[in-house]
Design a protein around this motif. Sequence first.
Motif, mmCIF file in Angstrom:
data_model
loop_
_atom_site.group_PDB
_atom_site.id
_atom_site.type_symbol
_atom_site.label_atom_id
_atom_site.label_comp_id
_atom_site.label_asym_id
_atom_site.label_seq_id
_atom_site.Cartn_x
_atom_site.Cartn_y
_atom_site.Cartn_z
ATOM 1 N N VAL A 93 0.849 -1.190 0.000
ATOM 2 C CA VAL A 93 0.000 0.000 0.000
ATOM 3 C C VAL A 93 0.884 1.239 0.000
ATOM 4 C CG1 VAL A 93 -1.728 1.331 1.268
ATOM 5 C CG2 VAL A 93 -1.880 -1.168 1.199
ATOM 6 N N GLN A 94 0.649 2.111 -0.939
ATOM 7 C CA GLN A 94 1.343 3.406 -0.957
ATOM 8 C C GLN A 94 0.371 4.466 -0.449
ATOM 9 O OE1 GLN A 94 1.444 1.513 -4.157
ATOM 10 N NE2 GLN A 94 3.078 0.461 -3.043
ATOM 11 N N LEU A 95 0.862 5.295 0.448
ATOM 12 C CA LEU A 95 0.025 6.321 1.077
ATOM 13 C C LEU A 95 0.583 7.703 0.752
ATOM 14 C CD1 LEU A 95 -0.363 4.616 4.571
ATOM 15 C CD2 LEU A 95 -1.990 4.575 2.683
ATOM 16 N N GLN A 96 -0.288 8.583 0.309
ATOM 17 C CA GLN A 96 0.112 9.940 -0.056
ATOM 18 C C GLN A 96 -0.738 10.924 0.721
ATOM 19 O OE1 GLN A 96 2.556 10.854 -2.452
ATOM 20 N NE2 GLN A 96 2.233 12.925 -1.694
ATOM 21 N N ALA A 97 -0.109 11.625 1.651
ATOM 22 C CA ALA A 97 -0.817 12.628 2.445
ATOM 23 C C ALA A 97 -0.700 13.996 1.790
ATOM 24 C CB ALA A 97 -0.259 12.676 3.855
ATOM 25 N N SER A 98 -1.718 14.805 1.993
ATOM 26 C CA SER A 98 -1.721 16.151 1.431
ATOM 27 C C SER A 98 -2.648 17.045 2.242
ATOM 28 C CB SER A 98 -2.187 16.115 -0.027
ATOM 29 O OG SER A 98 -3.514 15.618 -0.118
ATOM 30 N N GLY A 99 -2.559 18.344 1.968
ATOM 31 C CA GLY A 99 -3.486 19.284 2.566
ATOM 32 C C GLY A 99 -2.967 20.069 3.740
ATOM 33 N N GLY A 100 -1.743 19.806 4.158
ATOM 34 C CA GLY A 100 -1.187 20.571 5.263
ATOM 35 C C GLY A 100 -0.949 22.011 4.881
ATOM 36 N N GLY A 101 -0.666 22.828 5.883
ATOM 37 C CA GLY A 101 -0.403 24.233 5.616
ATOM 38 C C GLY A 101 -0.338 25.027 6.888
ATOM 39 N N LEU A 102 -0.410 26.345 6.717
ATOM 40 C CA LEU A 102 -0.343 27.292 7.826
ATOM 41 C C LEU A 102 -1.746 27.812 8.112
ATOM 42 C CD1 LEU A 102 1.303 29.103 9.779
ATOM 43 C CD2 LEU A 102 1.523 30.729 7.874
ATOM 44 N N VAL A 103 -2.135 27.777 9.380
ATOM 45 C CA VAL A 103 -3.458 28.248 9.769
ATOM 46 C C VAL A 103 -3.340 28.965 11.111
ATOM 47 C CG1 VAL A 103 -4.023 26.067 10.913
ATOM 48 C CG2 VAL A 103 -5.867 27.533 10.065
ATOM 49 N N GLN A 104 -4.223 29.900 11.353
ATOM 50 C CA GLN A 104 -4.198 30.645 12.608
ATOM 51 C C GLN A 104 -4.878 29.846 13.726
ATOM 52 O OE1 GLN A 104 -6.017 34.446 11.716
ATOM 53 N NE2 GLN A 104 -4.027 35.351 11.250
ATOM 54 N N THR A 105 -4.525 30.178 14.937
ATOM 55 C CA THR A 105 -5.183 29.581 16.093
ATOM 56 C C THR A 105 -6.698 29.756 15.990
ATOM 57 O OG1 THR A 105 -3.284 29.942 17.545
ATOM 58 C CG2 THR A 105 -5.425 29.692 18.597
ATOM 59 N N GLY A 106 -7.407 28.661 16.256
ATOM 60 C CA GLY A 106 -8.857 28.671 16.154
ATOM 61 C C GLY A 106 -9.386 28.317 14.779
ATOM 62 N N GLY A 107 -8.496 28.214 13.821
ATOM 63 C CA GLY A 107 -8.899 27.904 12.461
ATOM 64 C C GLY A 107 -9.112 26.426 12.224
ATOM 65 N N SER A 108 -9.401 26.108 10.966
ATOM 66 C CA SER A 108 -9.694 24.726 10.581
ATOM 67 C C SER A 108 -8.852 24.338 9.376
ATOM 68 C CB SER A 108 -11.176 24.575 10.230
ATOM 69 O OG SER A 108 -11.996 24.887 11.334
ATOM 70 N N LEU A 109 -8.661 23.042 9.258
ATOM 71 C CA LEU A 109 -7.892 22.507 8.146
ATOM 72 C C LEU A 109 -8.319 21.067 7.923
ATOM 73 C CD1 LEU A 109 -5.520 23.592 6.334
ATOM 74 C CD2 LEU A 109 -3.975 22.337 7.863
ATOM 75 N N ARG A 110 -8.311 20.652 6.667
ATOM 76 C CA ARG A 110 -8.563 19.252 6.349
ATOM 77 C C ARG A 110 -7.348 18.667 5.658
ATOM 78 N NH1 ARG A 110 -12.447 16.987 1.638
ATOM 79 N NH2 ARG A 110 -10.545 17.500 0.465
ATOM 80 N N ILE A 111 -6.844 17.589 6.178
ATOM 81 C CA ILE A 111 -5.776 16.871 5.496
ATOM 82 C C ILE A 111 -6.318 15.540 4.989
ATOM 83 C CG2 ILE A 111 -3.894 18.038 6.674
ATOM 84 C CD1 ILE A 111 -3.621 15.711 8.567
ATOM 85 N N SER A 112 -5.688 15.051 3.920
ATOM 86 C CA SER A 112 -6.154 13.842 3.253
ATOM 87 C C SER A 112 -5.008 12.861 3.087
ATOM 88 C CB SER A 112 -6.713 14.179 1.865
ATOM 89 O OG SER A 112 -7.719 15.161 1.937
ATOM 90 N N CYS A 113 -5.376 11.616 2.913
ATOM 91 C CA CYS A 113 -4.394 10.571 2.635
ATOM 92 C C CYS A 113 -5.029 9.610 1.643
ATOM 93 C CB CYS A 113 -4.004 9.853 3.916
ATOM 94 S SG CYS A 113 -2.906 8.438 3.675
ATOM 95 N N THR A 114 -4.410 9.500 0.480
ATOM 96 C CA THR A 114 -4.924 8.627 -0.569
ATOM 97 C C THR A 114 -4.042 7.397 -0.674
ATOM 98 O OG1 THR A 114 -5.840 10.505 -1.766
ATOM 99 C CG2 THR A 114 -5.537 8.464 -2.997
ATOM 100 N N ALA A 115 -4.677 6.243 -0.745
ATOM 101 C CA ALA A 115 -3.967 4.969 -0.788
ATOM 102 C C ALA A 115 -4.050 4.340 -2.166
ATOM 103 C CB ALA A 115 -4.554 4.018 0.247
ATOM 104 N N SER A 116 -3.018 3.595 -2.495
ATOM 105 C CA SER A 116 -3.028 2.845 -3.749
ATOM 106 C C SER A 116 -2.286 1.540 -3.535
ATOM 107 C CB SER A 116 -2.367 3.645 -4.868
ATOM 108 O OG SER A 116 -1.021 3.930 -4.556
ATOM 109 N N GLY A 117 -2.562 0.573 -4.368
ATOM 110 C CA GLY A 117 -1.806 -0.661 -4.354
ATOM 111 C C GLY A 117 -2.523 -1.868 -3.793
#
Length: 122
Positions: A1-25
């Motif tokens: 299984v290969q896993l590829q994470a994405s969606g990280g970044g810079l956000v302010q305190t109290g903010g929101s973020l969604r990160i993802s991980c897509t699998a293959s194989g």
Amino acid sequence: VQLQASGGGLVQTGGSLRISCTASGRTFNNYAMGWFRQIPGKERIFVASISASGSFTFYADSVEGRFTISRDNAKNTVYLYMNSLKPEDTAVYYCAARPRLTSDRIDEYDYVGQGTQVTVSS
């Protein structure tokens, strides 16, 4: 299984973020998925996990009520929705896969992807 994470970044305190991980194989819906995070000089620690079917989810106490893990087996993707972010959530986030049952131990996962950096500014 290969896993590829994405969606990280810079956000302010109290903010929101969604990160993802897509699998293959391999058949994604046979695998439980977990998210772990790591800061420099420290071990990777458990954040959240989800069963292969998506019926069961587990969270670290530090993120309970703020983070939500989910998966879309049709897209071979697991998500981590992060709300009410705090500076102490700053870390590299890793996704991991293991057959059938979830675990809160990174060494019990068969596959670990590369990380995605999440930075929460104060």
